[in-house]
Design a protein around this motif. Structure first.
Motif, PDB file in Angstrom:
ATOM      1  N   LEU A   2      45.787  39.641  29.017  1.00  0.00           N
ATOM      2  CA  LEU A   2      44.481  39.027  29.246  1.00  0.00           C
ATOM      3  C   LEU A   2      44.409  38.443  30.652  1.00  0.00           C
ATOM      4  N   LYS A   3      45.484  37.733  31.045  1.00  0.00           N
ATOM      5  CA  LYS A   3      45.514  37.118  32.371  1.00  0.00           C
ATOM      6  C   LYS A   3      45.391  38.204  33.453  1.00  0.00           C
ATOM      7  N   GLU A   4      46.081  39.312  33.263  1.00  0.00           N
ATOM      8  CA  GLU A   4      46.027  40.398  34.240  1.00  0.00           C
ATOM      9  C   GLU A   4      44.612  40.954  34.375  1.00  0.00           C
ATOM     10  N   GLN A   6      41.858  39.289  33.786  1.00  0.00           N
ATOM     11  CA  GLN A   6      41.061  38.257  34.468  1.00  0.00           C
ATOM     12  C   GLN A   6      41.289  38.333  35.975  1.00  0.00           C
ATOM     13  N   ILE A   7      42.540  38.496  36.359  1.00  0.00           N
ATOM     14  CA  ILE A   7      42.861  38.603  37.785  1.00  0.00           C
ATOM     15  C   ILE A   7      42.225  39.872  38.360  1.00  0.00           C
ATOM     16  N   GLU A 112      53.600  37.586  37.951  1.00  0.00           N
ATOM     17  CA  GLU A 112      53.566  36.486  36.989  1.00  0.00           C
ATOM     18  C   GLU A 112      54.487  35.343  37.390  1.00  0.00           C
ATOM     19  N   SER A 115      52.890  30.990  39.672  1.00  0.00           N
ATOM     20  CA  SER A 115      51.988  30.257  38.779  1.00  0.00           C
ATOM     21  C   SER A 115      50.877  29.566  39.561  1.00  0.00           C
ATOM     22  N   SER A 127      45.837  28.060  40.546  1.00  0.00           N
ATOM     23  CA  SER A 127      46.350  29.258  39.869  1.00  0.00           C
ATOM     24  C   SER A 127      45.860  30.480  40.640  1.00  0.00           C
ATOM     25  N   ARG A 128      46.436  31.608  40.348  1.00  0.00           N
ATOM     26  CA  ARG A 128      46.027  32.846  41.039  1.00  0.00           C
ATOM     27  C   ARG A 128      44.532  33.119  40.821  1.00  0.00           C
ATOM     28  N   GLU A 129      44.079  32.922  39.567  1.00  0.00           N
ATOM     29  CA  GLU A 129      42.663  33.163  39.263  1.00  0.00           C
ATOM     30  C   GLU A 129      41.762  32.181  40.002  1.00  0.00           C
TER      31      GLU A 129
END
Length: 153
Positions: A2-4, A6-7, A112, A115, A127-129
């Motif tokens: 999911l995080k990937e 979003q990024i 990943e 952070s 955060s990256r996002e």
């Protein structure tokens, strides 16, 4: 996963804003036109490039296991530095530097192991996002101001 995704979505938005910005500076307009009290259009491109290179440098240091070196000083001082250090650089060179910085960001943004990314000394890390979102919004805001100045309706 999911995080990937979003990024990926936030990265696509950043790419779009960068393409829009670059397209603006490929129109052969007079980029010496003052947009803000102290900055002309070219100064804004230098400012954005300077900050994009900082983002790229910090994320690549983190990705390589090195200590990042975020920019230091009051935001107004760093912003002045962003313009002063890019004043003598051509628009074409600034665009190339911007594209190069983007390639570096894209090389490391999905790691990943990263952070958070520092923004500036004395400021919180993002955060990256969040970082992608902040950079996209920053570019969008300046591009809106540029378009307002150049294409008054």
């Amino acid at each position: 996963m999911l995080k990937e995704s979003q990024i990926s979505a936030k990265l696509a938005l950043l790419r779009d804003e960068l393409e829009n910005l670059i397209s603006f500076f490929e129109q052969n307009l007079d980029y010496n036109l003052m947009v803000y009290d102290l900055w002309n259009a070219k100064d804004i491109l230098g400012h954005i490039t300077f900050w994009h290179e900082s983002f790229a440098r910090n994320i690549s240091h983190l990705g390589k296991g090195l200590k990042p070196k975020p920019l230091k000083g009051k935001l107004s001082e760093v912003n002045n530095l962003s313009v002063d250090t890019t004043k003598a650089v051509s628009i074409q060179d600034l665009i190339e530097r911007l594209k190069d910085a983007q390639k570096v960001i894209e090389e490391f943004i999905f790691l990943e192991s990263i952070s958070t990314i520092p923004y500036k000394k004395g400021s919180r890390e993002y955060s990256r996002e969040e970082h992608l979102e902040i950079v996209t919004n920053h570019i969008r805001k300046h591009l809106q101001d540029l378009r307002k100045k150049y294409f008054k309706s």
